[in-house]
Enzyme design. Sequence first.
Site, PDB file in Angstrom:
ATOM      1  CG  HIS A  68      -0.176   0.030   2.522  1.00 47.54           C
ATOM      2  ND1 HIS A  68       0.260   1.189   3.111  1.00 47.54           N
ATOM      3  CD2 HIS A  68       0.225  -0.981   3.321  1.00 47.54           C
ATOM      4  CE1 HIS A  68       0.889   0.900   4.230  1.00 47.54           C
ATOM      5  NE2 HIS A  68       0.892  -0.418   4.382  1.00 47.54           N
ATOM      6  CG  HIS A 105      12.595  -4.819 -13.893  1.00 44.27           C
ATOM      7  ND1 HIS A 105      13.497  -5.593 -14.579  1.00 44.27           N
ATOM      8  CD2 HIS A 105      11.581  -5.653 -13.555  1.00 44.27           C
ATOM      9  CE1 HIS A 105      13.055  -6.839 -14.650  1.00 44.27           C
ATOM     10  NE2 HIS A 105      11.891  -6.899 -14.026  1.00 44.27           N
TER      11      HIS A 105
HETATM   12  C1  LIG Z   1      12.472 -12.462 -15.641  1.00 40.75           C
HETATM   13  C2  LIG Z   1      13.864 -11.995 -15.176  1.00 40.75           C
HETATM   14  O1  LIG Z   1      14.825 -12.682 -15.327  1.00 40.75           O
HETATM   15  S1  LIG Z   1      14.001 -10.412 -14.486  1.00 40.75           S
HETATM   16  C3  LIG Z   1      15.695 -10.289 -13.904  1.00 40.75           C
HETATM   17  C4  LIG Z   1      15.852 -10.815 -12.496  1.00 40.75           C
HETATM   18  N1  LIG Z   1      17.275 -10.829 -12.157  1.00 40.75           N
HETATM   19  C5  LIG Z   1      17.749 -10.390 -11.007  1.00 40.75           C
HETATM   20  O2  LIG Z   1      17.032 -10.012 -10.119  1.00 40.75           O
HETATM   21  C6  LIG Z   1      19.252 -10.351 -10.890  1.00 40.75           C
HETATM   22  C7  LIG Z   1      19.701  -9.047 -10.248  1.00 40.75           C
HETATM   23  N2  LIG Z   1      21.117  -8.866 -10.361  1.00 40.75           N
HETATM   24  C8  LIG Z   1      21.975  -9.109  -9.360  1.00 40.75           C
HETATM   25  O3  LIG Z   1      21.610  -9.503  -8.253  1.00 40.75           O
HETATM   26  C9  LIG Z   1      23.423  -8.841  -9.723  1.00 40.75           C
HETATM   27  O4  LIG Z   1      24.205  -9.831  -9.172  1.00 40.75           O
HETATM   28  C10 LIG Z   1      23.876  -7.428  -9.318  1.00 40.75           C
HETATM   29  C11 LIG Z   1      23.283  -6.462 -10.349  1.00 40.75           C
HETATM   30  C12 LIG Z   1      23.373  -6.992  -7.951  1.00 40.75           C
HETATM   31  C13 LIG Z   1      25.393  -7.312  -9.260  1.00 40.75           C
HETATM   32  O5  LIG Z   1      25.914  -7.551 -10.513  1.00 40.75           O
HETATM   33  P1  LIG Z   1      27.445  -7.149 -10.796  1.00 40.75           P
HETATM   34  O6  LIG Z   1      27.681  -5.712 -10.492  1.00 40.75           O
HETATM   35  O7  LIG Z   1      27.745  -7.611 -12.181  1.00 40.75           O
HETATM   36  O8  LIG Z   1      28.243  -7.918  -9.705  1.00 40.75           O
HETATM   37  P2  LIG Z   1      29.032  -9.274  -9.851  1.00 40.75           P
HETATM   38  O9  LIG Z   1      28.241 -10.313 -10.563  1.00 40.75           O
HETATM   39  O10 LIG Z   1      30.389  -8.927 -10.398  1.00 40.75           O
HETATM   40  O11 LIG Z   1      29.188  -9.749  -8.351  1.00 40.75           O
HETATM   41  C14 LIG Z   1      29.955  -9.008  -7.395  1.00 40.75           C
HETATM   42  C15 LIG Z   1      29.982  -9.830  -6.115  1.00 40.75           C
HETATM   43  O12 LIG Z   1      28.679  -9.834  -5.516  1.00 40.75           O
HETATM   44  C16 LIG Z   1      28.168 -11.173  -5.427  1.00 40.75           C
HETATM   45  N3  LIG Z   1      26.755 -11.127  -5.772  1.00 40.75           N
HETATM   46  C17 LIG Z   1      26.229 -10.739  -6.953  1.00 40.75           C
HETATM   47  N4  LIG Z   1      24.889 -10.772  -6.903  1.00 40.75           N
HETATM   48  C18 LIG Z   1      24.575 -11.205  -5.672  1.00 40.75           C
HETATM   49  C19 LIG Z   1      23.335 -11.436  -5.034  1.00 40.75           C
HETATM   50  N5  LIG Z   1      22.183 -11.220  -5.683  1.00 40.75           N
HETATM   51  N6  LIG Z   1      23.354 -11.843  -3.748  1.00 40.75           N
HETATM   52  C20 LIG Z   1      24.530 -12.050  -3.107  1.00 40.75           C
HETATM   53  N7  LIG Z   1      25.748 -11.826  -3.668  1.00 40.75           N
HETATM   54  C21 LIG Z   1      25.755 -11.426  -4.937  1.00 40.75           C
HETATM   55  C22 LIG Z   1      29.007 -11.973  -6.430  1.00 40.75           C
HETATM   56  O13 LIG Z   1      29.083 -13.335  -6.085  1.00 40.75           O
HETATM   57  C23 LIG Z   1      30.343 -11.275  -6.316  1.00 40.75           C
HETATM   58  O14 LIG Z   1      30.974 -11.720  -5.140  1.00 40.75           O
HETATM   59  P3  LIG Z   1      32.585 -11.903  -5.085  1.00 40.75           P
HETATM   60  O15 LIG Z   1      33.156 -10.534  -5.320  1.00 40.75           O
HETATM   61  O16 LIG Z   1      32.824 -12.416  -3.701  1.00 40.75           O
HETATM   62  O17 LIG Z   1      32.913 -12.855  -6.178  1.00 40.75           O
END
Ligand SMILES: CC(=O)SCCNC(=O)CCNC(=O)[C@H](O)C(C)(C)COP(=O)(O)OP(=O)(O)OC[C@H]1O[C@@H](n2cnc3c(N)ncnc32)[C@H](O)[C@@H]1OP(=O)(O)O
Length: 216
Positions: free
Chosen positions: A153, A162
């Site tokens: 709400h 998104h």
């Molecule tokens: C229908 C659909 O598909 S809609 C799309 C849905 N998708 C999502 O929600 C994915 C969202 N994206 C994420 O969570 C991504 O991981 C992001 C954007 C937060 C980070 O991406 P990047 O900046 O490329 O980071 P990168 O992949 O290099 O990871 C950096 C560090 O964070 C960690 N990390 C990345 N994402 C996560 C997460 N969600 N949770 C915990 N740790 C994470 C990685 O393991 C890495 O750790 P390390 O340095 O110890 O190796």
Amino acid sequence: MSSLVSSNKRTADVIVLGAGGHTSVLVDMLRQQDQTITGLVSADLALEDNELRSVLEDLPQYFSDDDVLAFPADSVCLVNGIGAIPKRLTRIKLFNNFKAQGYRFASVISQQAIISPFASLGEGVQVMPGAIIQAGAIIGDNCIINTGAIVEHDSVIDAHSHIAPRATLCGQVHVGQGAFIGANAVVIQNINIGREAVIAAGARVHKHVQAGETVI
Ligand SMILES: CC(=O)SCCNC(=O)CCNC(=O)[C@H](O)C(C)(C)COP(=O)(O)OP(=O)(O)OC[C@H]1O[C@@H](n2cnc3c(N)ncnc32)[C@H](O)[C@@H]1OP(=O)(O)O
């Protein structure tokens, strides 16, 4: 509210911009609603391509934005089939470019979404199956409320944001323009998420987030 294509309305023909995964979900919803689709716009995918997603088969293809401009702006509605990935601006640019030329974007609302009649949705909003949007929520133009996401709400989501699958925004959250809330993230009540911020999949957010900040 400007829900041009929704669970209980059928309106002007639509042209869908894109031919990828996000497009396929939208086209599936439109087909289920018996919406006529005039065609897809995709520069780099031949419709005879064997790898074309089956839900997109049989749809006419246009190859460029110029093909869309051949349709008078008041004769069609557009659907933005480009997904919203963190820091990638294609979806936003497409929306703004066509709006500047007088085109309208249809909203696509799943029949399996639950949306309060006291919520407000902007132009071109896309709400996927299982999403819930509660009373007093305001969703800005070109936002995606993805599969199973919950917008509680009085939350306000600014344009081009998104909310990824199963993310939860508790009450009175504010999401700034162009922000990305990752899948299954939880944002507790009364939190402000800054413009273009990125919240990682599965993150728990209990403090305000600055513009452009990434929270993992
Ligand atoms: C229908 C659909 O598909 S809609 C799309 C849905 N998708 C999502 O929600 C994915 C969202 N994206 C994420 O969570 C991504 O991981 C992001 C954007 C937060 C980070 O991406 P990047 O900046 O490329 O980071 P990168 O992949 O290099 O990871 C950096 C560090 O964070 C960690 N990390 C990345 N994402 C996560 C997460 N969600 N949770 C915990 N740790 C994470 C990685 O393991 C890495 O750790 P390390 O340095 O110890 O190796």
